[in-house]
Design an enzyme around this catalytic site. Sequence first.
Site, PDB file in Angstrom:
ATOM      1  N   ASP A 158      13.775  40.625  28.097  1.00  8.35           N
ATOM      2  CA  ASP A 158      15.050  40.865  27.414  1.00  8.35           C
ATOM      3  C   ASP A 158      15.756  42.027  28.119  1.00  8.35           C
ATOM      4  OD1 ASP A 158      16.699  40.394  24.804  1.00  8.35           O
ATOM      5  OD2 ASP A 158      16.487  42.569  24.962  1.00  8.35           O
ATOM      6  N   LEU A 159      17.051  41.845  28.427  1.00 16.59           N
ATOM      7  CA  LEU A 159      17.803  42.904  29.105  1.00 16.59           C
ATOM      8  C   LEU A 159      18.130  44.036  28.140  1.00 16.59           C
ATOM      9  CD1 LEU A 159      20.301  40.825  31.310  1.00 16.59           C
ATOM     10  CD2 LEU A 159      18.150  41.895  32.009  1.00 16.59           C
ATOM     11  N   GLY A 183      21.024  34.552  24.975  1.00 16.23           N
ATOM     12  CA  GLY A 183      22.107  35.309  25.586  1.00 16.23           C
ATOM     13  C   GLY A 183      21.658  36.153  26.764  1.00 16.23           C
ATOM     14  N   ASP A 184      20.731  37.083  26.515  1.00 21.60           N
ATOM     15  CA  ASP A 184      20.208  37.932  27.586  1.00 21.60           C
ATOM     16  C   ASP A 184      18.683  37.867  27.623  1.00 21.60           C
ATOM     17  OD1 ASP A 184      19.816  39.237  25.190  1.00 21.60           O
ATOM     18  OD2 ASP A 184      20.205  41.239  26.002  1.00 21.60           O
ATOM     19  N   GLU A 185      18.145  36.719  27.206  1.00 20.75           N
ATOM     20  CA  GLU A 185      16.694  36.540  27.165  1.00 20.75           C
ATOM     21  C   GLU A 185      16.260  35.518  28.219  1.00 20.75           C
ATOM     22  OE1 GLU A 185      14.696  36.305  23.256  1.00 20.75           O
ATOM     23  OE2 GLU A 185      16.743  36.315  22.445  1.00 20.75           O
TER      24      GLU A 185
END
Length: 346
Positions: free
Chosen positions: A220-221, A262-264
């Site tokens: 994750d970001l 989304g950002d994963e």
Amino acid sequence: MTHLDRDLPGGGAPAALTLSPDILGQFMPLFLWLDKRGRIRAMGPTLTKILGTEAIGTAYARHFVLRRARGHAPEGDPIGKARRIAVNLLRHPGFNLRGTAIEIVTGGGGGEDGTDTLVNLSFGIHLSEAVRFFGLTETDFAASDLAIEFLFMSEAKAAVLNELQALTRRLEDARRAAQNEALSDALTGLANRRAFDAALDRALKVLGRGGRRFALLHLDLDFFKQVNDTLGHAAGDAVLVQAAKVLSDETRRGDLVARVGGDEFMMILRGPINAERVEGFAKRLISRLEEPILHESELCRVSASIGAVIVGEKAGHDAVGLLAAADAALYASKHAGRGRCTVSEA
């Protein structure tokens, strides 16, 4: 002029038939008229197109190689029994011609009759190649020659088959494109959640049949929301694209990288797996992801938290349990301060 004699039925007087080369050519566009010394006296218009008018008066052997001749001309028969022959064109050895040769009585010079040979040739199975190579058209064949009709049918069939094959290829390309689109993330080009779930199921089946262990990583970001909120969604998209590139660069051909949210991102690492290797891999990823990303003169800064599960050879693994374990390891990294990796074994 060619002079043919035949006895009438019932023993009547012989009937004479005189044909000029022009008339012969209308019936037999590939005819060859040889004198008794083997010189070419006349040719049909199609054979003339192939050999050239300069061949008239020259020896037959300068243009043809006799491959086979069957039958003979009995003595005393002015026409003789037809002989089936096969010849090659010397200048075009790839073309074999087949035909029938007969002896004919002709009016020789000084009022004397002579015996020549009339040969009617055809291209046989090489017809379609000859049409293309020599630029032949329908007018180069006798109106009664069904071979050209079969050629048209064959070429029409080939055209239909080619079009069907092209259509099949287009449909297959469209199917693959649709399949790739259904299994790919539109923004990053990575595998999507559907493709990841299928890959995880396959990895578990291989493991159940005695395959090697693998590692499941959930990334994750960190600070991605701040980039979106302060610099806009275009900047966020640029960060996601760069993150996907980093993950693809660092993984091997047999590994899988997927964007599942989304950002994963999820990863399946194959090959020799242990905690030390996974930790080293995760540190490289985090270090590269923390490098600033320039977007429209603005620097975007993110990091990453990673949860990893090493899936061993013991029986009873299931996808739901492994995903839950990877999520737990990811949140442990988040709670420990982000920008790090937590590794567990299952």
